[in-house]
Design an enzyme around this catalytic site. Sequence first.
Site: not given
Length: 560
Positions: A36, A261, A271
């Site tokens: 994104e 992850r 983020k």
Amino acid sequence: MSTDINNKDNFITKIIDEDNRSSKWEGRVHTRFPPEPNGYLHIGHAKSICLNFGLADEYSGKCNLRFDDTNPLKEEEEYVKSIIEDVSWLEFLWEGQPLFASDYFDQMHGFAVALIKAGKAYVCDLTSDEVKTQRGTLKAPGENSPYRDRSVDENLDLFARMKSGEFDNGTRTLRAKIDMAHPNLNMRDPVMYRILHASHHRTGDKWCIYPMYDWAHGLEDSIEKITHSICTLEFEDHRPLYDWYLESLGAYHPQQIEFARLNLNYTVVSKRKLKRLVDEGFVDGWDDPRMPTISGLRRRGYTPKSIRNFSENIGVTKRDTVVDVAKLENALREDLNQIAPRVMGVLDPLKVIITNYPDDELEYVDAINNPEDGNAGKRKIGFSREVYIEKSDFMEDPPKKFFRLSPGREVRLKFAYYITCNEIVKNKNGEIIELRCTYDSETKGGRSEDGRKVRGTLHWVSAKENVKAEIRLYDRLFIGEYPEKEGDFIENINHDSLRVIEKAILESSMSSPKPGCVYQFERTGYFINDNKQSTNENLVFNRAVSLRDSWAKINSKTGK
């Protein structure tokens, strides 16, 4: 594409191998990296980049770079450019041009209309807070929206009016009609579209309704004919919803595979939290060398190969673990040890006068550029009567195992001569400001003809020929090993994560450092010229990493 990524012998490659044996995808392997554009990429994204592009490379397949740009309120063209730069810097190539979710907005809208016509989607007038309240919990079912049983015609009309901009933000949504009692909360009539009167970085003001991530994501994979949709574990509970959408539309159905992850100690990899560090001024932008962003690591002096090797070495698993950040630092040391040119730099200078050396002479000694690289060659370094050494390399009253310079002791100046300290000069405060030494002219090159040995070898810089520089010693940004789990992560910030040395002295060859080149300052660490901070009048070097893991030593002493 890079060829040093080896993704073999993990559970994902075993799935792909079995798919190829069964001809499930006619031998195709087509992956994608779908960030994104709402922030800069970090080291966790680097692992995903290496995995997706590496698999495509390994199986002679394809990998798309695709931007999931479905939220115009948080996305910017700056982030798009930074992501393209980061993936390119890691030396990966994507299939065709970069792709965008916004490329498919018209198709997604058509799919939504198709679900409405099939009685599987409806326009809901509940606010977002009301939707959350009626959603239920893991132990209690949700409640049906009072608008759930609107007719197909009414839903088509309202959805068209949403699209035309007739309604205000937040007043209506389009929801999938699934099951408000489903044990998976993601299946309880999720929102597919919301009203947002906001300009999009690519489509401008064409749309005032935007697809939700969960609605768009699976459709993008389907449209692009992805074979293996590789996601992190948090999307495992979303997979049934992606499946429902695609099955309801009768669409091409990729295979989703989830992996753990990357989590690093002493690091934040979110983020949202990284943006807070930037917005609140705790760091100097997304590319601050203390940040775990790819751009920050690049500015710090990390190499593409070191990050690729790190990603390969930590492997791919289904279980969440925390990786020691020292493994990332060691991956950098291993790469730089092979490729970094050696130079000499004194960060905390102490003047040494060699009293028996000619006052007006400047001779040049040969220095090896990199002992690990036989092709690196040699360079010339100026040597003179006055040189500088590190203050820490001298002690007036040394302990037993101190093998550097002290009164009456002989040491080697690397590549130059043996010197012996004869006199100490102090200022009125009793601080040592100068040493007076003699040299042995028969030890040129740092070797004794009579075979005598010395225990200490010091780096140095000539006082006659040198370059002044500012040195930035970056350290870990957090003092807490798990900053995201120990209260507000901001409270764990290491306020000593940056120390600036304004008057370092480097050998003259550093007057024009090579762009992007990381140098090893002998006995000190690895440093890169900061092209963002440096000027012709003021060279600035960032420490990429020390020669050894100093934190491991600190923790072993403190018992932490």
